[in-house]
Design a protein around this motif. Structure first.
Motif, PDB file in Angstrom:
ATOM      1  N   ARG A 106       6.569  74.727  34.042  1.00 30.34           N
ATOM      2  CA  ARG A 106       6.163  73.648  34.955  1.00 30.34           C
ATOM      3  C   ARG A 106       7.249  73.404  36.003  1.00 30.34           C
ATOM      4  NH1 ARG A 106       3.119  68.068  33.924  1.00 30.34           N
ATOM      5  NH2 ARG A 106       4.103  66.754  35.491  1.00 30.34           N
ATOM      6  N   LYS A 107       8.506  73.380  35.584  1.00 27.84           N
ATOM      7  CA  LYS A 107       9.609  73.199  36.529  1.00 27.84           C
ATOM      8  C   LYS A 107       9.654  74.338  37.536  1.00 27.84           C
ATOM      9  CE  LYS A 107      12.465  70.693  33.171  1.00 27.84           C
ATOM     10  NZ  LYS A 107      13.699  70.743  32.342  1.00 27.84           N
ATOM     11  N   ARG A 108       9.394  75.557  37.060  1.00 28.01           N
ATOM     12  CA  ARG A 108       9.409  76.711  37.956  1.00 28.01           C
ATOM     13  C   ARG A 108       8.300  76.611  38.995  1.00 28.01           C
ATOM     14  NH1 ARG A 108       7.044  81.289  39.081  1.00 28.01           N
ATOM     15  NH2 ARG A 108       5.368  80.931  37.560  1.00 28.01           N
ATOM     16  N   LEU A 109       7.121  76.211  38.548  1.00 33.02           N
ATOM     17  CA  LEU A 109       6.000  76.065  39.477  1.00 33.02           C
ATOM     18  C   LEU A 109       6.287  74.988  40.519  1.00 33.02           C
ATOM     19  CD1 LEU A 109       2.984  76.325  37.005  1.00 33.02           C
ATOM     20  CD2 LEU A 109       3.576  77.964  38.800  1.00 33.02           C
ATOM     21  N   LYS A 110       6.925  73.919  40.094  1.00 30.88           N
ATOM     22  CA  LYS A 110       7.234  72.828  41.031  1.00 30.88           C
ATOM     23  C   LYS A 110       8.224  73.282  42.094  1.00 30.88           C
ATOM     24  CE  LYS A 110       8.718  67.994  41.270  1.00 30.88           C
ATOM     25  NZ  LYS A 110       9.136  66.786  40.507  1.00 30.88           N
ATOM     26  N   THR A 111       9.245  74.028  41.677  1.00 31.17           N
ATOM     27  CA  THR A 111      10.243  74.488  42.654  1.00 31.17           C
ATOM     28  C   THR A 111       9.651  75.496  43.630  1.00 31.17           C
ATOM     29  OG1 THR A 111      11.043  76.247  41.187  1.00 31.17           O
ATOM     30  CG2 THR A 111      12.148  74.104  41.046  1.00 31.17           C
ATOM     31  N   GLY A 112       8.463  76.021  43.296  1.00 29.27           N
ATOM     32  CA  GLY A 112       7.789  76.960  44.182  1.00 29.27           C
ATOM     33  C   GLY A 112       6.850  76.298  45.168  1.00 29.27           C
ATOM     34  N   LEU A 113       6.847  74.963  45.211  1.00 31.75           N
ATOM     35  CA  LEU A 113       6.041  74.233  46.194  1.00 31.75           C
ATOM     36  C   LEU A 113       6.815  74.093  47.505  1.00 31.75           C
ATOM     37  CD1 LEU A 113       4.715  71.325  43.932  1.00 31.75           C
ATOM     38  CD2 LEU A 113       3.345  73.204  44.872  1.00 31.75           C
ATOM     39  N   PRO A 114       6.115  74.065  48.638  1.00 31.93           N
ATOM     40  CA  PRO A 114       6.808  73.783  49.905  1.00 31.93           C
ATOM     41  C   PRO A 114       7.286  72.335  49.925  1.00 31.93           C
ATOM     42  CG  PRO A 114       4.443  73.844  50.247  1.00 31.93           C
ATOM     43  CD  PRO A 114       4.677  74.277  48.824  1.00 31.93           C
ATOM     44  N   SER A 115       8.187  72.012  50.834  1.00 28.48           N
ATOM     45  CA  SER A 115       8.730  70.655  50.899  1.00 28.48           C
ATOM     46  C   SER A 115       9.004  70.269  52.343  1.00 28.48           C
ATOM     47  CB  SER A 115      10.020  70.548  50.076  1.00 28.48           C
ATOM     48  OG  SER A 115      11.002  71.432  50.579  1.00 28.48           O
ATOM     49  N   PHE A 116       9.302  68.991  52.544  1.00 21.10           N
ATOM     50  CA  PHE A 116       9.651  68.490  53.872  1.00 21.10           C
ATOM     51  C   PHE A 116      10.627  67.339  53.715  1.00 21.10           C
ATOM     52  CE2 PHE A 116       6.020  66.114  52.412  1.00 21.10           C
ATOM     53  CZ  PHE A 116       6.169  64.831  52.893  1.00 21.10           C
ATOM     54  N   THR A 117      11.320  67.026  54.793  1.00 17.85           N
ATOM     55  CA  THR A 117      12.309  65.940  54.771  1.00 17.85           C
ATOM     56  C   THR A 117      11.761  64.749  55.555  1.00 17.85           C
ATOM     57  OG1 THR A 117      13.404  67.098  56.611  1.00 17.85           O
ATOM     58  CG2 THR A 117      14.371  67.342  54.421  1.00 17.85           C
ATOM     59  N   PRO A 118      11.206  63.733  54.873  1.00 21.24           N
ATOM     60  CA  PRO A 118      10.645  62.581  55.573  1.00 21.24           C
ATOM     61  C   PRO A 118      11.645  61.876  56.485  1.00 21.24           C
ATOM     62  CG  PRO A 118      10.054  62.552  53.254  1.00 21.24           C
ATOM     63  CD  PRO A 118      11.075  63.622  53.413  1.00 21.24           C
ATOM     64  N   GLY A 119      12.938  61.934  56.128  1.00 21.55           N
ATOM     65  CA  GLY A 119      13.948  61.193  56.880  1.00 21.55           C
ATOM     66  C   GLY A 119      14.217  61.700  58.284  1.00 21.55           C
ATOM     67  N   GLY A 120      13.804  62.940  58.589  1.00 24.09           N
ATOM     68  CA  GLY A 120      14.055  63.444  59.936  1.00 24.09           C
ATOM     69  C   GLY A 120      14.052  64.951  60.013  1.00 24.09           C
ATOM     70  N   THR A 121      14.653  65.461  61.079  1.00 26.77           N
ATOM     71  CA  THR A 121      14.748  66.903  61.296  1.00 26.77           C
ATOM     72  C   THR A 121      16.188  67.352  61.072  1.00 26.77           C
ATOM     73  OG1 THR A 121      15.024  66.509  63.673  1.00 26.77           O
ATOM     74  CG2 THR A 121      12.804  67.000  62.891  1.00 26.77           C
ATOM     75  N   PHE A 122      16.342  68.574  60.576  1.00 26.83           N
ATOM     76  CA  PHE A 122      17.645  69.094  60.169  1.00 26.83           C
ATOM     77  C   PHE A 122      17.797  70.555  60.577  1.00 26.83           C
ATOM     78  CE2 PHE A 122      16.606  65.603  57.432  1.00 26.83           C
ATOM     79  CZ  PHE A 122      17.807  64.983  57.106  1.00 26.83           C
ATOM     80  N   THR A 123      19.037  70.974  60.796  1.00 24.91           N
ATOM     81  CA  THR A 123      19.312  72.400  60.943  1.00 24.91           C
ATOM     82  C   THR A 123      19.508  73.023  59.562  1.00 24.91           C
ATOM     83  OG1 THR A 123      21.676  71.924  61.200  1.00 24.91           O
ATOM     84  CG2 THR A 123      20.362  72.164  63.219  1.00 24.91           C
ATOM     85  N   LYS A 124      19.855  72.187  58.599  1.00 30.13           N
ATOM     86  CA  LYS A 124      20.027  72.584  57.213  1.00 30.13           C
ATOM     87  C   LYS A 124      19.766  71.339  56.372  1.00 30.13           C
ATOM     88  CE  LYS A 124      23.572  74.414  54.058  1.00 30.13           C
ATOM     89  NZ  LYS A 124      24.997  74.873  53.962  1.00 30.13           N
ATOM     90  N   ARG A 125      19.174  71.500  55.195  1.00 28.18           N
ATOM     91  CA  ARG A 125      18.816  70.325  54.409  1.00 28.18           C
ATOM     92  C   ARG A 125      20.045  69.741  53.717  1.00 28.18           C
ATOM     93  NH1 ARG A 125      15.316  72.265  50.887  1.00 28.18           N
ATOM     94  NH2 ARG A 125      16.639  71.928  49.052  1.00 28.18           N
ATOM     95  N   ALA A 126      20.752  68.949  54.484  1.00 28.51           N
ATOM     96  CA  ALA A 126      21.944  68.244  54.012  1.00 28.51           C
ATOM     97  C   ALA A 126      22.219  67.117  54.994  1.00 28.51           C
ATOM     98  CB  ALA A 126      23.142  69.186  53.912  1.00 28.51           C
ATOM     99  N   ASN A 127      22.766  66.012  54.498  1.00 29.96           N
ATOM    100  CA  ASN A 127      22.970  64.830  55.342  1.00 29.96           C
ATOM    101  C   ASN A 127      23.769  65.126  56.606  1.00 29.96           C
ATOM    102  OD1 ASN A 127      21.581  63.355  53.443  1.00 29.96           O
ATOM    103  ND2 ASN A 127      23.391  62.434  52.527  1.00 29.96           N
ATOM    104  N   TYR A 129      23.761  67.634  58.424  1.00 28.40           N
ATOM    105  CA  TYR A 129      23.076  68.526  59.361  1.00 28.40           C
ATOM    106  C   TYR A 129      21.838  67.871  59.969  1.00 28.40           C
ATOM    107  CZ  TYR A 129      26.160  72.168  57.610  1.00 28.40           C
ATOM    108  OH  TYR A 129      27.272  72.914  57.283  1.00 28.40           O
ATOM    109  N   LEU A 130      21.820  66.547  59.922  1.00 28.93           N
ATOM    110  CA  LEU A 130      20.716  65.796  60.517  1.00 28.93           C
ATOM    111  C   LEU A 130      20.705  65.963  62.036  1.00 28.93           C
ATOM    112  CD1 LEU A 130      18.463  63.556  60.314  1.00 28.93           C
ATOM    113  CD2 LEU A 130      20.320  61.890  60.575  1.00 28.93           C
ATOM    114  N   ILE A 131      19.539  66.292  62.586  1.00 32.04           N
ATOM    115  CA  ILE A 131      19.376  66.370  64.041  1.00 32.04           C
ATOM    116  C   ILE A 131      18.915  65.021  64.583  1.00 32.04           C
ATOM    117  CG2 ILE A 131      18.115  67.455  65.939  1.00 32.04           C
ATOM    118  CD1 ILE A 131      17.744  69.912  64.153  1.00 32.04           C
ATOM    119  N   LYS A 132      17.827  64.515  63.994  1.00 31.38           N
ATOM    120  CA  LYS A 132      17.267  63.246  64.477  1.00 31.38           C
ATOM    121  C   LYS A 132      16.488  62.575  63.356  1.00 31.38           C
ATOM    122  CE  LYS A 132      14.348  61.268  68.120  1.00 31.38           C
ATOM    123  NZ  LYS A 132      13.467  61.573  69.287  1.00 31.38           N
ATOM    124  N   ARG A 133      16.742  61.296  63.162  1.00 32.18           N
ATOM    125  CA  ARG A 133      15.968  60.527  62.190  1.00 32.18           C
ATOM    126  C   ARG A 133      14.530  60.371  62.677  1.00 32.18           C
ATOM    127  NH1 ARG A 133      18.844  55.040  61.262  1.00 32.18           N
ATOM    128  NH2 ARG A 133      17.056  54.701  59.887  1.00 32.18           N
TER     129      ARG A 133
END
Length: 236
Positions: A106-127, A129-133
């Motif tokens: 179940r954990k493996r299947l979950k990690t295979g789902l696509p994702s998005f960052t509600p907080g904004g846009t990023f060049t890399k998914r890390a605080n 590397y935030l481009i714009k909130r």
């Protein structure tokens, strides 16, 4: 709306209302009222000269697996809603929910789902590397006892500016994308919303939502609700 703010003990209702309009929490409906979705609050002439519309917020979309921290593209919540409502994630979501919560598969299947960052846009998914909130905050409610009732309560709350609401991958929780004022930092908005939701709905968001770079998994939910202002915008 102003009397409602007065009753709530707001020290400066007029300023608070202007801030809500500027943040995009209020939209002008075709029938000549200001409101959020179908929740009409006040006549247009009361905010004459003030723009009640704002550009649709953008979020970064990530292809699976979750270990991928480089975004594929920036999209609106309409794109995310179409992905969630469509058939693409249906099989994986059904398989995941059929397994015990402690299952490694179940954990493996979950990690295979696509994702998005509600907080904004990023060049890399890390605080850092935030481009714009985005002006959005993702809230994750786990193990909700009565999912339909909680969904209805949240959508009927005219004080809660929800842009997207859908059932979580587990099948027993909700994920809500809520508009927040950009005049406050992400963590301040999270604390305020958390307190409101606990007091008014008995719901406690997962504390991971305080992280602006926090990823939100997308999964299949044909009943996902998206704010009407996103309708007819471009799909993937």
């Amino acid at each position: 709306m102003l009397p409602r703010l007065h009753r709530a003990g707001c020290a400066n209702p007029e300023a608070s209302l202007e801030a809500a309009i500027a943040a995009g929490w209020l939209t002008q409906e075709t029938y000549g009222e200001i409101g959020y979705a179908s929740r009409s609050w006040l006549s247009v002439h009361l905010v004459k000269g003030k723009s009640a519309l704002s550009p649709l917020p953008l979020v970064s979309y990530f292809k699976p697996p979750i270990t991928n921290v480089l975004p594929h593209k920036d999209v609106t919540l309409w794109n995310i809603a179409q992905l969630i409502r469509g058939p693409y994630l249906a099989v994986r979501t059904q398989q995941l929910r059929a397994l015990p919560s402690t299952s490694e598969e179940r954990k493996r299947l979950k990690t295979g789902l696509p994702s998005f960052t509600p907080g904004g846009t990023f060049t890399k998914r890390a605080n850092d590397y935030l481009i714009k909130r985005s002006g959005l905050l993702g809230l994750d409610f786990d193990h909700v006892p009565d999912l339909p009732a909680a969904r209805t309560r949240l959508l009927e709350d005219s004080s809660l500016p929800i842009d997207l609401l859908f059932t979580s991958p587990s099948g027993d929780g909700l994920k809500a994308m809520v508009r927040v004022p950009l005049g406050h930092d992400h963590q301040t908005n999270f604390r305020a919303l958390s307190a409101y939701l606990q007091d008014h709905h008995g719901l406690t968001p997962d504390p991971s939502g305080k992280d602006v770079a926090r990823a939100c998994f997308a999964c299949h939910d044909p009943e996902a609700w998206v704010h009407p202002m996103y309708h007819n915008t471009l799909s993937f």
